[in-house]
Write an enzyme that holds these catalytic residues in place. Structure first.
Site, PDB file in Angstrom:
ATOM      1  N   THR A   1       0.924  -0.951  -0.102  1.00 20.89           N
ATOM      2  CA  THR A   1      -0.380  -0.027   0.095  1.00 20.89           C
ATOM      3  C   THR A   1       0.728   1.168  -0.244  1.00 20.89           C
ATOM      4  OG1 THR A   1      -1.290  -1.450   1.197  1.00 20.89           O
ATOM      5  CG2 THR A   1      -1.983   1.176   1.016  1.00 20.89           C
TER       6      THR A   1
ATOM      7  N   LYS B   1      -6.880   1.550  -3.128  1.00 20.87           N
ATOM      8  CA  LYS B   1      -6.864   1.254  -1.794  1.00 20.87           C
ATOM      9  C   LYS B   1      -7.026   1.316  -0.454  1.00 20.87           C
ATOM     10  CE  LYS B   1      -4.203  -1.965   0.603  1.00 20.87           C
ATOM     11  NZ  LYS B   1      -5.431  -3.228   1.677  1.00 20.87           N
TER      12      LYS B   1
ATOM     13  N   CYS C   1      -3.485  -2.113   8.591  1.00 19.58           N
ATOM     14  CA  CYS C   1      -3.944  -1.444   7.531  1.00 19.58           C
ATOM     15  C   CYS C   1      -4.614  -0.652   8.561  1.00 19.58           C
ATOM     16  CB  CYS C   1      -4.232  -2.669   7.009  1.00 19.58           C
ATOM     17  SG  CYS C   1      -3.281  -3.418   6.372  1.00 19.58           S
TER      18      CYS C   1
HETATM   19  C1  UDX Z   1      -7.951  -4.831   6.343  1.00 20.81           C
HETATM   20  C2  UDX Z   1      -9.193  -5.129   4.983  1.00 20.81           C
HETATM   21  O1  UDX Z   1     -10.475  -5.618   5.610  1.00 20.81           O
HETATM   22  C3  UDX Z   1      -7.964  -5.834   4.195  1.00 20.81           C
HETATM   23  O2  UDX Z   1      -9.178  -5.674   2.524  1.00 20.81           O
HETATM   24  C4  UDX Z   1      -6.879  -5.370   3.737  1.00 20.81           C
HETATM   25  O3  UDX Z   1      -6.430  -5.452   2.624  1.00 20.81           O
HETATM   26  C5  UDX Z   1      -6.408  -4.462   4.716  1.00 20.81           C
HETATM   27  O4  UDX Z   1      -6.713  -4.378   5.700  1.00 20.81           O
HETATM   28  P1  UDX Z   1      -7.557  -6.554   7.892  1.00 20.81           P
HETATM   29  O5  UDX Z   1      -6.489  -5.227   9.038  1.00 20.81           O
HETATM   30  O6  UDX Z   1      -6.349  -8.230   8.351  1.00 20.81           O
HETATM   31  O7  UDX Z   1      -7.974  -6.394   6.218  1.00 20.81           O
HETATM   32  O8  UDX Z   1      -8.862  -7.382   9.140  1.00 20.81           O
HETATM   33  P2  UDX Z   1     -10.040  -7.030   9.340  1.00 20.81           P
HETATM   34  O9  UDX Z   1     -10.960  -7.449   8.993  1.00 20.81           O
HETATM   35  O10 UDX Z   1     -11.302  -5.496   8.162  1.00 20.81           O
HETATM   36  O11 UDX Z   1     -10.333  -6.338  10.756  1.00 20.81           O
HETATM   37  C6  UDX Z   1      -9.355  -4.896  10.574  1.00 20.81           C
HETATM   38  C7  UDX Z   1     -10.423  -4.628  11.963  1.00 20.81           C
HETATM   39  O12 UDX Z   1     -11.455  -3.861  11.490  1.00 20.81           O
HETATM   40  C8  UDX Z   1     -10.832  -5.356  13.077  1.00 20.81           C
HETATM   41  O13 UDX Z   1      -9.404  -5.187  14.396  1.00 20.81           O
HETATM   42  C9  UDX Z   1     -11.412  -6.180  13.130  1.00 20.81           C
HETATM   43  O14 UDX Z   1     -11.752  -6.426  14.430  1.00 20.81           O
HETATM   44  C10 UDX Z   1     -11.583  -5.134  13.103  1.00 20.81           C
HETATM   45  N1  UDX Z   1     -13.439  -4.893  12.540  1.00 20.81           N
HETATM   46  C11 UDX Z   1     -13.832  -5.297  11.254  1.00 20.81           C
HETATM   47  C12 UDX Z   1     -14.270  -3.984  13.602  1.00 20.81           C
HETATM   48  O15 UDX Z   1     -14.293  -3.787  14.714  1.00 20.81           O
HETATM   49  N2  UDX Z   1     -15.917  -4.447  13.166  1.00 20.81           N
HETATM   50  C13 UDX Z   1     -16.813  -5.292  12.130  1.00 20.81           C
HETATM   51  O16 UDX Z   1     -17.208  -5.125  11.316  1.00 20.81           O
HETATM   52  C14 UDX Z   1     -15.126  -5.130  10.921  1.00 20.81           C
END
Ligand code: UDX
Length: 442
Positions: free
Chosen positions: A121, A204, A260
């Site tokens: 990214t 992104k 991320c």
């Molecule tokens: C994220 C993006 O989803 C992905 O597309 C990108 O490439 C990288 O960043 P990631 O950080 O691995 O992926 O996990 P994700 O499942 O998105 O969760 C990110 C954070 O959001 C976590 O802390 C999760 O607990 C939180 N979250 C997610 C919430 O609090 N509520 C939700 O409904 C979804």
């Protein structure tokens, strides 16, 4: 195709292993020799469901290899993926040192035309910089076309997302390079979008910023629900029925973490700032998330008063389930706040303890057994919705804790189930259950 991947972190390793699984010949390289040695034995340095068996399989069938010598990886490659880290600088901007170093090493290593594909990214305009660096050390006629190919992998489901993503974005001004990249991805049968480099880089950031915005939005609505006596689960379900909103990413909790969202939202605020745009909405998303991560300890202090000397069971350290990653996890903010209150902390997590221990050392206790974590605890705080926690029998809390008080930062339990037990229970965006007789363990 002969493919090289620079960087064996969550993105690089999953990309390399999955491309090998698709039948390409892949060599992954990393500056950290110890990671390469571990990978060459077929062991993964990261906890990612399904990764290690696929890694072993492709190592043994000869389609996948690892080397600490980047030149070995790059010189025969047709495509070189850049998947190195872009950590956050003090001021929130993306640190591009590793990107620039990879571009330089690619430039001095390649001996034939190549496509350089940026998975990392990176701020808008970085792919042009990558091409400049390569050409500065390896001028035409050698051709190094650069393509922005951002990843949308979620930790914990990286392999699923690689093979079942919603779209693949190919950003380049070179039609030939676009055609070659399209050929690589066609077998996945995932919609492929071809666009210009800068738009791909922006897609992104805008994707992650929007997802983070959805989370902070539902978390603020949850705060209001608690105050007006509504139930966030009903509200989230009700709005999610609208196709324009959709049901995903409306799970309230104690805030987002990971490598991320926190980094990319701050970087996008800076990117906007660099072009004199104050991204007020995204600044608020970040502010709401910081407040959300502080919520659990504030609630704990409301309930038990001073936390000094209290035994707190922290259930969950990883920033989300099915990963060992604790980067920017809500649990880190909770531990820091509890330590400031002089609480005694014992933390449970099935996978993330080694990473959390690197941060906290022996300032807190760790256990992989929830029963031990809650033994004689004055209060339990849930920070990660691991299945181990969601399926933990509720009676254990009343049997083992000094006082069965739970602050559930991920709404793991239904109010209906909780109300069958003498548990004092606070969650996010739902009515508290505090009229149960508190059973003080005799
Ligand atoms: C994220 C993006 O989803 C992905 O597309 C990108 O490439 C990288 O960043 P990631 O950080 O691995 O992926 O996990 P994700 O499942 O998105 O969760 C990110 C954070 O959001 C976590 O802390 C999760 O607990 C939180 N979250 C997610 C919430 O609090 N509520 C939700 O409904 C979804």
């Amino acid at each position: 195709m002969r493919i090289a991947v620079a960087g064996t972190g969550y993105v690089g390793l999953i990309t390399g292993v999955c491309l090998a699984e698709m039948g390409h010949h892949v060599v992954c390289t990393d500056i950290r020799e110890e990671k390469i040695q571990l990978l060459k034995t077929g062991r993964s340095p990261i906890f990612e469901p399904g990764l290690e068996p696929m890694l072993k399989q492709n190592l043994s069938n000869g389609r996948l290899d690892f080397t600490a010598n980047p030149k070995t990886a790059y010189k025969d490659a047709d495509i070189i993926y850049i998947a190195v880290g872009t950590p956050e600088n003090e001021d929130g901007t993306a640190n591009l040192d590793y990107i620039h170093a990879a571009a330089y090493t690619i430039g001095v290593s390649i001996e034939k035309d190549v496509i350089v594909c940026t998975k990392s990214t990176v701020p808008v305009g970085t792919n042009e910089k990558i091409k400049e660096i390569i050409q500065s050390v390896n001028p035409p006629p050698l051709q190094a076309e650069v393509v922005s190919n951002p990843e949308f992998l979620r930790e914990g489901s990286g392999i699923i997302d690689f093979f079942n993503g919603d779209r693949i974005v190919i950003g380049t001004e070179s039609r030939e390079a676009a055609a070659i990249m399209e050929k690589i991805y066609l077998p996945l049968k995932i919609p492929i979008m071809k666009t210009d480099t800068r738009s791909a880089e922006m897609i992104k950031y805008a994707s992650n910023a929007y997802l983070a915005t959805k989370i902070s939005f539902i978390n603020e609505i949850a705060e209001i629900c608690e105050k007006v006596g509504a139930n966030i689960e009903e509200v989230a379900y009700g709005i999610g029925q609208d196709k324009r909103i959709g049901p995903h990413f409306l799970q309230t909790g104690i805030g987002y973490g990971g490598s991320c969202f926190p980094k990319d939202t701050k970087a996008l605020v800076q990117i906007a700032g660099n072009v004199k745009h104050k991204f007020e909405l995204l600044e608020s998303v970040i502010k709401v998330n910081n407040r959300q991560q502080a919520l659990a300890v504030l609630k704990a202090k409301e309930i038990v008063g001073s936390l000094k000397g209290k035994r707190v069971a922290l259930l969950g350290l990883a920033f989300k389930p099915d990963t060992d990653d604790t980067r920017e996890a809500a649990s880190l903010a909770i531990v820091k706040a509890l330590l400031e209150e002089d609480a005694n902390i014992i933390a449970f997590d099935p996978a993330a303890i080694p990473n959390a221990r690197k941060v906290f050392g022996n300032t807190i206790e760790f256990t992989m057994d929830i029963n031990l974590a809650i033994e004689d605890a004055d209060i339990a705080i849930i920070a990660t919705e691991w299945d181990h926690i969601k399926h933990f029998p509720l009676e254990r809390y009343t049997e083992r804790m000094k006082s069965a008080i739970i602050i559930d930062g991920r709404n793991c339990y239904s109010l209906q189930d909780i109300s069958k037990h003498p548990i004092t229970y606070f969650s996010i965006g739902r009515p508290a259950i505090i009229d149960q007789p508190k059973r003080i363990k005799n």
